[in-house]
Scaffold this motif. Structure first.
Motif, PDB file in Angstrom:
ATOM      1  N   ARG A 167       0.808  -1.352  -0.127  1.00 13.97           N
ATOM      2  CA  ARG A 167       0.031  -0.002  -0.075  1.00 13.97           C
ATOM      3  C   ARG A 167       0.880   1.247  -0.067  1.00 13.97           C
ATOM      4  N   SER A 168       0.278   2.288  -0.441  1.00  8.39           N
ATOM      5  CA  SER A 168       0.988   3.539  -0.712  1.00  8.39           C
ATOM      6  C   SER A 168       0.013   4.703  -0.140  1.00  8.39           C
ATOM      7  N   VAL A 169       0.498   5.563   0.920  1.00  5.67           N
ATOM      8  CA  VAL A 169      -0.365   6.504   1.303  1.00  5.67           C
ATOM      9  C   VAL A 169       0.466   7.794   1.362  1.00  5.67           C
ATOM     10  N   GLN A 170       0.008   8.874   1.022  1.00  8.52           N
ATOM     11  CA  GLN A 170       0.515   9.979   1.316  1.00  8.52           C
ATOM     12  C   GLN A 170      -0.279  11.281   1.801  1.00  8.52           C
ATOM     13  N   VAL A 171       0.148  11.872   3.004  1.00 11.08           N
ATOM     14  CA  VAL A 171      -0.805  12.936   3.318  1.00 11.08           C
ATOM     15  C   VAL A 171      -0.120  14.295   3.241  1.00 11.08           C
ATOM     16  N   PHE A 172      -1.245  15.204   2.661  1.00 10.04           N
ATOM     17  CA  PHE A 172      -0.684  16.640   2.683  1.00 10.04           C
ATOM     18  C   PHE A 172      -1.398  17.520   3.666  1.00 10.04           C
ATOM     19  N   ARG A 173      -0.421  18.023   4.508  1.00  9.00           N
ATOM     20  CA  ARG A 173      -1.105  19.167   5.416  1.00  9.00           C
ATOM     21  C   ARG A 173      -0.997  20.691   4.785  1.00  9.00           C
ATOM     22  N   TYR A 174      -1.730  21.201   4.901  1.00  8.80           N
ATOM     23  CA  TYR A 174      -2.004  22.485   4.429  1.00  8.80           C
ATOM     24  C   TYR A 174      -1.938  23.640   5.370  1.00  8.80           C
ATOM     25  N   THR A 175      -1.214  24.710   5.217  1.00  9.26           N
ATOM     26  CA  THR A 175      -1.447  25.786   6.158  1.00  9.26           C
ATOM     27  C   THR A 175      -2.280  26.627   5.236  1.00  9.26           C
ATOM     28  N   ARG A 176      -2.728  27.941   5.573  1.00 10.43           N
ATOM     29  CA  ARG A 176      -3.446  28.992   4.857  1.00 10.43           C
ATOM     30  C   ARG A 176      -3.258  28.919   3.248  1.00 10.43           C
ATOM     31  N   PRO A 229       5.609   5.894  -1.735  1.00 11.24           N
ATOM     32  CA  PRO A 229       6.048   5.416  -0.517  1.00 11.24           C
ATOM     33  C   PRO A 229       5.098   4.776   0.171  1.00 11.24           C
ATOM     34  N   ASN A 230       5.317   3.606   1.069  1.00 13.43           N
ATOM     35  CA  ASN A 230       4.475   3.057   2.039  1.00 13.43           C
ATOM     36  C   ASN A 230       3.642   4.074   2.869  1.00 13.43           C
ATOM     37  N   PHE A 231       4.328   5.018   3.477  1.00 13.37           N
ATOM     38  CA  PHE A 231       3.367   6.174   4.284  1.00 13.37           C
ATOM     39  C   PHE A 231       4.551   7.578   4.062  1.00 13.37           C
ATOM     40  N   ASP A 232       3.906   8.355   3.939  1.00 12.01           N
ATOM     41  CA  ASP A 232       4.601   9.719   4.005  1.00 12.01           C
ATOM     42  C   ASP A 232       3.828  10.921   4.293  1.00 12.01           C
ATOM     43  N   VAL A 233       4.400  12.061   4.836  1.00  8.39           N
ATOM     44  CA  VAL A 233       3.366  13.162   5.360  1.00  8.39           C
ATOM     45  C   VAL A 233       4.208  14.413   4.784  1.00  8.39           C
ATOM     46  N   TYR A 234       3.564  15.299   4.152  1.00  9.13           N
ATOM     47  CA  TYR A 234       4.083  16.569   3.752  1.00  9.13           C
ATOM     48  C   TYR A 234       3.587  17.661   4.257  1.00  9.13           C
TER      49      TYR A 234
END
Length: 346
Positions: A167-176, A229-234
């Protein structure tokens, strides 16, 4: 010689008609795009490989229809932060921001969909930035219903990714996210500066926050679609800036004779940190990308947008004789009245 046929992959976007979704869809030229949203997408953002399913993603039959041929799923549907402290909104935040992603994960497992993207927020961090620089893998510290709902969803998605290495999960965190007039406070300050009205800075001006331009968000998204990637956060963000520093830049980049004044802070919540910011960590390095839009670019774009909008409110006959001071005063009054009708107090 016959051209080689290229089979496009299928991407389903849950909640793609908002600011981030529509700008991503507009740039997905090499994908077959299915957008599941309650609201139709403006045709200006649709490409030739676009299809739309109007409905609620919590409806299992509709969700089945949207996901049945998907190679990739991007979860964008969310209840936004405007009611983040209201007890009456607590259940809705959980239903949309936490329970819905979990339901989508379950459906992806059933359909053997292995690639998921998830849009999150800097609201998972609400300790002040001095205490914890909030790197992509830092411990969460949400303090409102919005941040808590996003944090719980992130944890569920991470667990899902780690259950199977394929599996591949990518999380995007956004500011304003800045896009022309999308940031209300910045737009308001641009209006005040252009009308030669002092900018109203909440509190002592020492509170800090961050911004990122929509173009840099979308470019980062497109880069991530090339990775598995298997798991990543940006963490998508520029450096934090204080309200006072921001006000000075707004003045410097347009009406340099403008001024600002400090007023009582009726905007912030007691739980808001003095420095609300994330640290990108290795985000840009992993994505092989650097933000192209600076803070000055964001402010300049907002000024241009506001200037064009204000011009629309001025009667043509007055524009022609606007060199006279009395006419300038009349125009200023007309603009202020028009903005007040829209609920914008300047």
């Amino acid at each position: 010689m016959q051209k080689k046929l290229i089979t496009l992959q299928n991407i389903t976007i849950i909640g793609g008609s908002g600011l981030l979704g529509r700008n991503l869809i507009k740039n997905l030229h090499k994908w077959n795009v299915t957008n599941l949203d309650k609201q139709p997408l403006n045709k200006d953002y649709q490409n030739k490989n676009y299809q739309e399913i109007l409905g609620d993603a919590s409806d299992e039959a509709i969700l089945d229809q949207a996901l049945k041929d998907a190679d990739v799923v991007w979860i964008k549907a969310a209840k936004l932060a405007n009611e983040r402290h209201l007890d009456s909104a607590k259940d809705e935040y959980r239903k949309i921001n936490t329970d819905l992603p979990k339901k989508i994960l379950k459906k992806c497992t059933e359909l053997n969909i292995k690639r998921i993207f998830f849009d999150s927020s800097d609201a998972v961090f609400l300790n002040t930035w001095e205490k914890n620089k909030h790197l992509p893998f830092s411990e969460h510290s949400p303090k409102d219903y919005y941040g808590k709902s996003k944090s719980e969803a992130e944890q569920a998605i991470k667990k899902w990714a780690c259950e199977h290495k394929e599996r591949s999960v990518q999380v995007f965190r956004y500011t304003r996210v800045a896009s022309k007039g999308s940031l209300r406070l910045l737009s308001l300050w641009c209006i005040q500066n252009q009308l030669n009205i002092p900018l109203k800075v909440f509190g002592d001006g020492k509170r800090s926050g961050c911004m990122i331009h929509i173009e840099d968000c979308i470019n980062a998204n497109l880069k991530a679609l090339q990775l598995q990637p298997n798991f990543d956060v940006y963490n998508l963000t520029l450096h934090p800036i204080t309200l006072s520093e921001l006000a000075k830049k707004v003045i410097m980049l347009k009406n340099k004779n403008g001024k600002f004044t400090y007023v009582k802070d009726t905007f912030s919540h007691p739980t808001d940190p003095m420095i609300h910011a994330m640290d990108p960590g290795k985000t840009w390095e992993k994505l092989s990308y650097k933000p192209r839009k600076t803070l000055n670019d964001i402010i300049t774009e907002a000024h241009i947008f506001v200037e064009k909008e204000l011009e629309k409110k001025i009667p043509t006959i007055l524009k022609g004789i606007s060199s006279l001071n009395i006419i300038k005063k009349i125009i200023r009054i007309l603009i202020i009245k028009n903005l007040k009708k829209q609920g914008i107090e300047i």
